[in-house]
Design a protein around this motif. Structure first.
Motif, PDB file in Angstrom:
ATOM      1  N   TYR A 271       0.755  -1.286  -0.115  1.00 13.43           N
ATOM      2  CA  TYR A 271       0.085  -0.034  -0.179  1.00 13.43           C
ATOM      3  C   TYR A 271       0.941   1.276  -0.047  1.00 13.43           C
ATOM      4  O   TYR A 271       0.602   2.305  -0.749  1.00 13.43           O
ATOM      5  CB  TYR A 271      -1.024  -0.015   1.207  1.00 13.43           C
ATOM      6  CG  TYR A 271      -2.073  -0.939   1.462  1.00 13.43           C
ATOM      7  CD1 TYR A 271      -2.479  -1.665   0.170  1.00 13.43           C
ATOM      8  CD2 TYR A 271      -2.749  -1.200   2.475  1.00 13.43           C
ATOM      9  CE1 TYR A 271      -3.696  -2.450  -0.178  1.00 13.43           C
ATOM     10  CE2 TYR A 271      -3.821  -2.220   2.379  1.00 13.43           C
ATOM     11  CZ  TYR A 271      -4.220  -2.777   1.130  1.00 13.43           C
ATOM     12  OH  TYR A 271      -5.481  -3.598   1.130  1.00 13.43           O
ATOM     13  N   THR A 274       2.857   1.500  -3.432  1.00  9.46           N
ATOM     14  CA  THR A 274       2.099   1.836  -4.588  1.00  9.46           C
ATOM     15  C   THR A 274       1.362   3.147  -4.546  1.00  9.46           C
ATOM     16  O   THR A 274       1.151   3.651  -5.635  1.00  9.46           O
ATOM     17  CB  THR A 274       1.044   0.458  -4.524  1.00  9.46           C
ATOM     18  OG1 THR A 274       1.799  -0.676  -4.670  1.00  9.46           O
ATOM     19  CG2 THR A 274       0.221   0.702  -5.760  1.00  9.46           C
ATOM     20  N   ASN A 275       0.885   3.636  -3.440  1.00 14.11           N
ATOM     21  CA  ASN A 275       0.284   5.128  -3.357  1.00 14.11           C
ATOM     22  C   ASN A 275       1.273   6.069  -3.775  1.00 14.11           C
ATOM     23  O   ASN A 275       0.811   6.844  -4.554  1.00 14.11           O
ATOM     24  CB  ASN A 275      -0.337   5.246  -1.843  1.00 14.11           C
ATOM     25  CG  ASN A 275      -1.749   4.544  -1.770  1.00 14.11           C
ATOM     26  OD1 ASN A 275      -2.448   4.593  -2.671  1.00 14.11           O
ATOM     27  ND2 ASN A 275      -1.807   4.043  -0.554  1.00 14.11           N
ATOM     28  N   ARG A 276       2.493   5.638  -3.356  1.00  7.17           N
ATOM     29  CA  ARG A 276       3.445   6.648  -3.849  1.00  7.17           C
ATOM     30  C   ARG A 276       3.757   6.708  -5.305  1.00  7.17           C
ATOM     31  O   ARG A 276       3.828   7.869  -5.967  1.00  7.17           O
ATOM     32  CB  ARG A 276       4.673   6.463  -2.965  1.00  7.17           C
ATOM     33  CG  ARG A 276       5.877   7.386  -3.162  1.00  7.17           C
ATOM     34  CD  ARG A 276       6.985   6.952  -2.367  1.00  7.17           C
ATOM     35  NE  ARG A 276       7.573   6.016  -2.882  1.00  7.17           N
ATOM     36  CZ  ARG A 276       8.698   5.141  -1.850  1.00  7.17           C
ATOM     37  NH1 ARG A 276       9.055   5.880  -0.794  1.00  7.17           N
ATOM     38  NH2 ARG A 276       9.079   4.111  -2.233  1.00  7.17           N
ATOM     39  N   LYS A 279       0.775   8.194  -7.324  1.00  7.68           N
ATOM     40  CA  LYS A 279       0.844   9.623  -7.136  1.00  7.68           C
ATOM     41  C   LYS A 279       1.979  10.287  -8.319  1.00  7.68           C
ATOM     42  O   LYS A 279       1.551  11.256  -9.092  1.00  7.68           O
ATOM     43  CB  LYS A 279       1.334  10.235  -5.810  1.00  7.68           C
ATOM     44  CG  LYS A 279       1.586  11.733  -5.716  1.00  7.68           C
ATOM     45  CD  LYS A 279       2.100  12.370  -4.414  1.00  7.68           C
ATOM     46  CE  LYS A 279       1.920  13.602  -4.057  1.00  7.68           C
ATOM     47  NZ  LYS A 279       2.544  14.143  -2.942  1.00  7.68           N
ATOM     48  N   SER A 387      -7.722   5.947  -7.714  1.00 11.41           N
ATOM     49  CA  SER A 387      -6.965   5.571  -6.622  1.00 11.41           C
ATOM     50  C   SER A 387      -6.678   4.100  -6.234  1.00 11.41           C
ATOM     51  O   SER A 387      -7.323   3.309  -7.022  1.00 11.41           O
ATOM     52  CB  SER A 387      -7.518   6.008  -5.470  1.00 11.41           C
ATOM     53  OG  SER A 387      -8.939   5.195  -5.091  1.00 11.41           O
ATOM     54  N   LEU A 388      -5.676   3.555  -5.376  1.00 11.67           N
ATOM     55  CA  LEU A 388      -5.504   2.430  -5.262  1.00 11.67           C
ATOM     56  C   LEU A 388      -6.641   1.507  -4.679  1.00 11.67           C
ATOM     57  O   LEU A 388      -7.043   0.556  -4.943  1.00 11.67           O
ATOM     58  CB  LEU A 388      -4.401   2.063  -4.271  1.00 11.67           C
ATOM     59  CG  LEU A 388      -3.949   0.902  -3.652  1.00 11.67           C
ATOM     60  CD1 LEU A 388      -3.557  -0.066  -5.213  1.00 11.67           C
ATOM     61  CD2 LEU A 388      -2.763   0.785  -2.885  1.00 11.67           C
ATOM     62  N   ARG A 389      -7.474   2.433  -3.541  1.00  9.51           N
ATOM     63  CA  ARG A 389      -8.403   1.785  -3.105  1.00  9.51           C
ATOM     64  C   ARG A 389      -9.553   1.490  -4.072  1.00  9.51           C
ATOM     65  O   ARG A 389     -10.109   0.241  -4.169  1.00  9.51           O
ATOM     66  CB  ARG A 389      -8.940   2.818  -1.918  1.00  9.51           C
ATOM     67  CG  ARG A 389     -10.351   2.159  -1.144  1.00  9.51           C
ATOM     68  CD  ARG A 389     -10.822   3.205  -0.336  1.00  9.51           C
ATOM     69  NE  ARG A 389     -11.105   4.235  -0.996  1.00  9.51           N
ATOM     70  CZ  ARG A 389     -12.515   4.482  -1.655  1.00  9.51           C
ATOM     71  NH1 ARG A 389     -13.264   3.536  -1.530  1.00  9.51           N
ATOM     72  NH2 ARG A 389     -12.696   5.613  -2.258  1.00  9.51           N
TER      73      ARG A 389
END
Length: 413
Positions: A271, A274-276, A279, A387-389
């Motif tokens: 998480y 991957t979020n980084r 972005k 978004s990842l979510r």
């Protein structure tokens, strides 16, 4: 695979080196017993040699002529010799050899192989040299390049800060103390305001005679200090001590971010990175995809063949890392793996995932009741803004649809 050249007339030493090379699976090697054999090999494969380990005293070249041959061919050279001669050693270092190793015992040969492996790893390490003196800066930079580091240079602290921001993969900073804009102490303090010691190593340099300089550098956040003028061996030992300490910390940190069984990233770290990466992709307008891979009927398989469940996960994880290792791969839970890729179109990503699905289907799992085969269902979400979510939610729904449709499918949104 890296290729090495060994030049040695002793049958015993050659036998030891052949064994060490065979144990180091990342290398191949050619062996020569004379200058003439080495010359022929270099003419044939010169540009392919990553490094050479040579004996100074050969039957047809008793005065170290082999060193001139390998250096002329631009092959980084380690000298193995039976005797220590300080004048000879200094002369060889001035010529440009990487190191000088005395053949005292078996440890000497192991040290030579350790150094070769170190040179190979150095290829991936970037070092910033900061010094307003062009001559001094080039001296340090040339030594680092000899040891196969990636080297960037700055003539002052302000430029150095800018380079650190633009090149976040810099792992080591070597900075002089006396500079016109900002001195080395202040530069170290500025760097430490952003980078911890476990993320970036700093070595201070100075030619001034003040005995307290080393303490001041280290108290301000440097990892080490070296007084100028220094010799090549001292410089290399200090650099390598600090790089290896940094690598040891990175190994510990990496282990904490890995799943204990598959050695893929764990869910939490997946998480985070991957979020980084999402972005970054959004800022640079790069398309990206998330693939969640569900092992079909894994719960039922594990209930019946519990002693083989771990083996399945390990095999599948190896295949996933082999296929998508340059991207981000992780284990989400007991039956799901995941891959996040970027810079690839949806069609290409779907094709890659179908190739992976087909590879998994072919894997043979030996159990106590015979050979078994498992399949995977893949949910693939593609975006340039999501978004990842939301992508995880989309993949979950796609996997449910795939399993309802008979499993062993790749479905995308």
């Amino acid at each position: 695979m890296e290729r090495l050249l060994f030049v040695e007339d002793s049958a015993l030493v050659l036998k030891v080196m052949r064994r060490l090379v065979s144990e180091a699976s990342e290398f191949e090697a050619d062996f020569a017993e004379t200058y003439a054999q080495a010359e022929a090999l270099i003419q044939q494969n010169g540009q392919q040699y990553f490094s050479a380990v040579v004996d100074l005293n050969l039957p047809d070249a008793p005065k170290g002529e082999i060193v001139d041959l390998t250096l002329k061919s631009k092959v980084p050279t380690l000298v193995l010799t039976a005797t220590f001669d300080e004048k000879k050693r200094d002369s060889l270092f001035q010529k440009g050899i990487v190191d000088y190793v005395v053949k005292e015992n078996r440890y000497s040969y192991g040290y030579a192989m350790k150094l070769i492996k170190r040179l190979q790893r150095n290829h991936t390490i970037k070092v910033l040299v900061v010094d307003d003196s062009l001559v001094a800066r080039k001296q340090s930079a040339n030594l680092l390049k000899k040891y196969q580091f990636q080297v960037v240079e700055s003539d002052g602290a302000k430029t150095a800060i800018k380079m650190l921001i633009e090149q976040p993969d810099i792992k080591l900073v070597i900075t002089d103390y006396n500079m016109p804009d900002i001195d080395g102490f202040e530069l170290v303090k500025l760097i430490r305001g952003k980078y911890d010691k476990q993320d970036l190593t700093i070595i201070g340099l100075s030619g001034e005679g003040n005995a307290s300089l080393s303490a001041k550098f280290i108290k301000n956040g440097a990892n080490d200090f070296l007084r100028k003028p220094f010799n090549q061996e001292e410089f290399y030992c200090r650099v390598m001590h600090n790089i290896e300490s940094l690598e040891a910390i990175e190994i510990i940190k990496d282990s904490a971010n890995r799943d204990y069984l598959t050695h893929l990233y764990n869910r939490q770290y997946f998480y985070h990175i991957t979020n980084r990466q999402i972005k970054y992709c959004q800022e640079e307008a790069i398309e990206y995809s998330l693939a969640v891979i569900e092992i079909d009927d894994f719960k039922e398989f594990n209930n019946i063949h519990s002693e083989y469940g771990d083996s399945v996960l390990i095999q599948f994880a190896k295949q996933l890392d082999k296929k998508f290792g340059k991207f981000i791969t992780a284990r989400l839970n007991s039956s799901q793996l995941v891959a996040f890729v970027w810079g690839m179109s949806l069609d290409d990503c779907e094709n890659q995932m179908n190739e992976f699905r087909a590879q998994i289907k072919k894997l043979s799992i030996e159990t106590d009741t015979g050979e078994k085969h498992l399949t995977v269902s893949v949910g693939l979400s593609h975006s340039s803004q999501m978004s990842l979510r939301r992508m995880l939610e989309a993949c979950g729904e796609l996997i449910r649809r795939a399993q309802n449709a008979g499993k062993d499918l790749v479905l995308y949104d």
